[in-house]
Design an enzyme around this catalytic site. Structure first.
Site, mmCIF file in Angstrom:
data_model
loop_
_atom_site.group_PDB
_atom_site.id
_atom_site.type_symbol
_atom_site.label_atom_id
_atom_site.label_comp_id
_atom_site.label_asym_id
_atom_site.label_seq_id
_atom_site.Cartn_x
_atom_site.Cartn_y
_atom_site.Cartn_z
ATOM 1 N N GLY A 80 23.741 14.079 15.509
ATOM 2 C CA GLY A 80 23.033 13.347 14.125
ATOM 3 C C GLY A 80 22.191 12.446 14.245
ATOM 4 O O GLY A 80 21.187 12.612 14.620
ATOM 5 N N LYS A 102 11.562 8.005 12.569
ATOM 6 C CA LYS A 102 11.468 8.506 13.885
ATOM 7 C C LYS A 102 10.862 7.624 15.286
ATOM 8 O O LYS A 102 10.464 6.937 15.049
ATOM 9 C CB LYS A 102 11.065 9.771 14.290
ATOM 10 C CG LYS A 102 10.592 10.024 15.358
ATOM 11 C CD LYS A 102 10.345 11.698 15.849
ATOM 12 C CE LYS A 102 10.452 12.436 17.224
ATOM 13 N NZ LYS A 102 9.981 13.721 17.074
ATOM 14 N N ARG A 110 8.004 10.076 8.627
ATOM 15 C CA ARG A 110 7.700 11.260 7.741
ATOM 16 C C ARG A 110 7.801 11.144 6.664
ATOM 17 O O ARG A 110 8.953 11.203 6.252
ATOM 18 C CB ARG A 110 8.370 12.133 7.921
ATOM 19 C CG ARG A 110 8.044 12.458 10.046
ATOM 20 C CD ARG A 110 9.235 13.976 9.833
ATOM 21 N NE ARG A 110 9.585 13.905 11.311
ATOM 22 C CZ ARG A 110 10.754 13.886 12.196
ATOM 23 N NH1 ARG A 110 12.181 13.721 12.301
ATOM 24 N NH2 ARG A 110 10.453 14.442 13.766
ATOM 25 N N ARG A 139 19.421 19.816 6.856
ATOM 26 C CA ARG A 139 19.809 20.646 7.354
ATOM 27 C C ARG A 139 20.641 22.175 7.619
ATOM 28 O O ARG A 139 21.604 21.771 6.676
ATOM 29 C CB ARG A 139 19.871 19.627 8.688
ATOM 30 C CG ARG A 139 18.824 18.578 9.280
ATOM 31 C CD ARG A 139 18.707 18.076 10.614
ATOM 32 N NE ARG A 139 18.150 16.517 10.291
ATOM 33 C CZ ARG A 139 17.518 15.645 11.084
ATOM 34 N NH1 ARG A 139 16.927 16.366 11.671
ATOM 35 N NH2 ARG A 139 17.253 15.483 10.387
ATOM 36 N N ASP A 185 19.722 22.691 14.007
ATOM 37 C CA ASP A 185 20.401 21.257 12.681
ATOM 38 C C ASP A 185 18.588 20.804 13.256
ATOM 39 O O ASP A 185 18.445 19.377 12.323
ATOM 40 C CB ASP A 185 20.447 20.351 14.225
ATOM 41 C CG ASP A 185 19.873 19.863 15.412
ATOM 42 O OD1 ASP A 185 19.933 21.558 15.673
ATOM 43 O OD2 ASP A 185 19.360 18.998 16.533
#
Length: 445
Positions: free
Chosen positions: A93, A116, A182, A189, A263
């Site tokens: 996850g 991230k 991002r 996904r 993923d």
């Protein structure tokens, strides 16, 4: 010439709140000891109405993660499973990232702001939830180069250095830390669908299909396709077209993603999540990017097959919602969609008009043979054939390491800025890329 992203007003649209109870977990961002802005995407901040933010306000939102106005009140770490090197893993996850906000661009396209390196989540396991500054710099370079080469990719929106020392087995340590944001079309996904199917959450699976069709619309399947009016079948047809185009775009770019796990596959066909990527130094289908890919599962030449395999996992995840026959029929289109995308993208990068499939395919085969014989990669080949050899722009691993050395040894960011400028000039020289297959006209990749 390539069109620049168009200025647009800020249009928040946190549509995911309708499914947030079961698609993710509300989390708290890490509190970092420092916030130094290292990269701000001044091309794309205007496209989502955030170009007028001062740098300090920018740091509030993308370093301290103060919620954006009328957007998600708390970050959301998304839940998913996935096949990692063909082994199913239910223990994954968002382990060091979260969905921070959603907004629309000037074309009405839904875009996500995802992170991230923003701290630990319920899915971090034993990891620290952090990102190295080198990893952030590498992602800037990957996304900028892929965008220039017409690949439908997430954009590195922001990088903030955060003042921590991190220890990593694959970098000289201690090493500097950063948090990255991002801008992407979607964080849904293939593994998101796999999780719901494995847990027998069929109602949620159907809701997720409806959500994706509403937020990421695409062309309808062929009228003679079995089950062409069923939502799950429509979604798979669109994913097949989009991901076949992604596979072709990697091949034409000479790019090796490195970790094409399910993923890491967005159902919108957008490339994202850049870890051990590489560009080909020469045409070699066996070239791998990840040192841990011992069997070459995701080698350059195997990427189209790897993406096709992941689409098969999506089809199986959708099986509770549709019969097998229409799903198999959708998957069967992958080969033709891939070949069409290869021709479309190869001719675009070469700067020639596509003629007809047989002759275009022969042109591609001849180009691959030329690269093999001469021991060169796609960058040099296309620059030369298109007359751009006077100022070739590449991004081989030695160049990446040199750019990082300037930062790590001297805190000199000018070589990175110069490289980004050169990459963007390359994008301008190549012109507007073809609309990715499976997308609607007017969507800017």
């Amino acid at each position: 010439m390539r069109d620049e992203p168009q200025d647009a007003p800020y249009r928040p649209d946190a549509a995911i709140t309708a499914i947030s109870d079961w698609i993710g977990d509300a989390v708290e961002p890490a509190a970092f000891p420092a916030h130094q802005l290292r990269f701000r995407n001044t091309r794309w901040d205007r496209a989502v109405g955030l170009g007028d933010l001062s740098d300090e306000t920018w740091l509030d939102h993308f370093g301290r993660f103060v919620p954006l106005p009328d957007n998600l009140p708390r970050p959301l770490a998304l839940r998913y499973h996935g096949h990692q090197f063909r082994n199913y893993n239910p223990e994954i996850g968002d382990g060091r990232g979260f969905l921070f906000g959603q907004l629309r661009d000037g074309n009405g396209r839904m875009l996500d702001l995802g992170t991230k390196g923003s701290g630990r989540t319920p899915y971090s396991r034993t990891a620290d939830g952090r990102l190295t500054l080198k990893g952030a710099v590498r992602e800037i370079l990957a996304t900028e180069m892929l965008e220039a080469l017409g690949v439908y990719t997430s954009k590195t929106f922001s990088v903030v250095e955060t003042g921590e020392e991190l220890w990593r087995g694959d970098e000289p340590s201690p090493t500097r830390s950063a948090v990255l944001v991002r801008l992407g079309h979607s964080h849904m996904r293939i593994g998101t669908f796999q999780r719901l199917a494995v847990l027998d959450e069929t109602d949620h699976l159907a809701q997720l299909v409806d959500y994706c069709l509403a937020q990421y619309p695409g062309p309808l399947p062929p009228a003679d396709a079995p089950g062409h009016d069923e939502p799950a079948v429509i979604l798979l047809h669109q994913a097949v077209e989009r991901l076949a185009d992604l596979a072709a775009s990697y091949m034409v770019a000479g790019f090796v993603h490195g970790v094409l796990n399910s993923d890491n596959m967005a159902i919108t066909g957008e490339s994202f999540d850049y870890g051990p990527w590489r560009w080909l130094p020469r045409w070699d289908p066996t070239f791998t990017a990840a040192y841990f890919d011992h069997n070459g599962l995701y080698a350059f030449g195997r990427q189209p097959e790897a993406i096709r395999w992941n689409l098969g996992q999506l089809a199986m995840a959708l099986r509770p919602l549709a019969e097998a026959e229409p799903l198999i029929a959708a998957l069967a289109r992958y080969g033709a969609c891939y070949q069409q995308a290869m021709v479309r993208r190869f001719c675009w990068r070469l700067g020639v008009e596509s003629r007809e499939m047989e002759s275009d395919t022969a042109l591609i085969e001849q180009a691959e043979e030329t690269m093999r014989t001469e021991g060169i990669g796609p960058d040099r080949y296309f620059h030369r054939e298109r007359g751009l050899d006077g100022e070739p722009v590449s991004l081989l691993i030695e160049e990446v390491e040199d750019l990082w050395s300037a930062i790590s040894e001297r805190d000199d960011w000018e070589p990175l800025h110069a490289k980004i400028a050169a990459i963007r000039q390359l994008g301008q020289a190549l012109g507007e890329p073809p609309v990715p297959s499976g997308h609607l006209p007017g969507e800017n990749p």
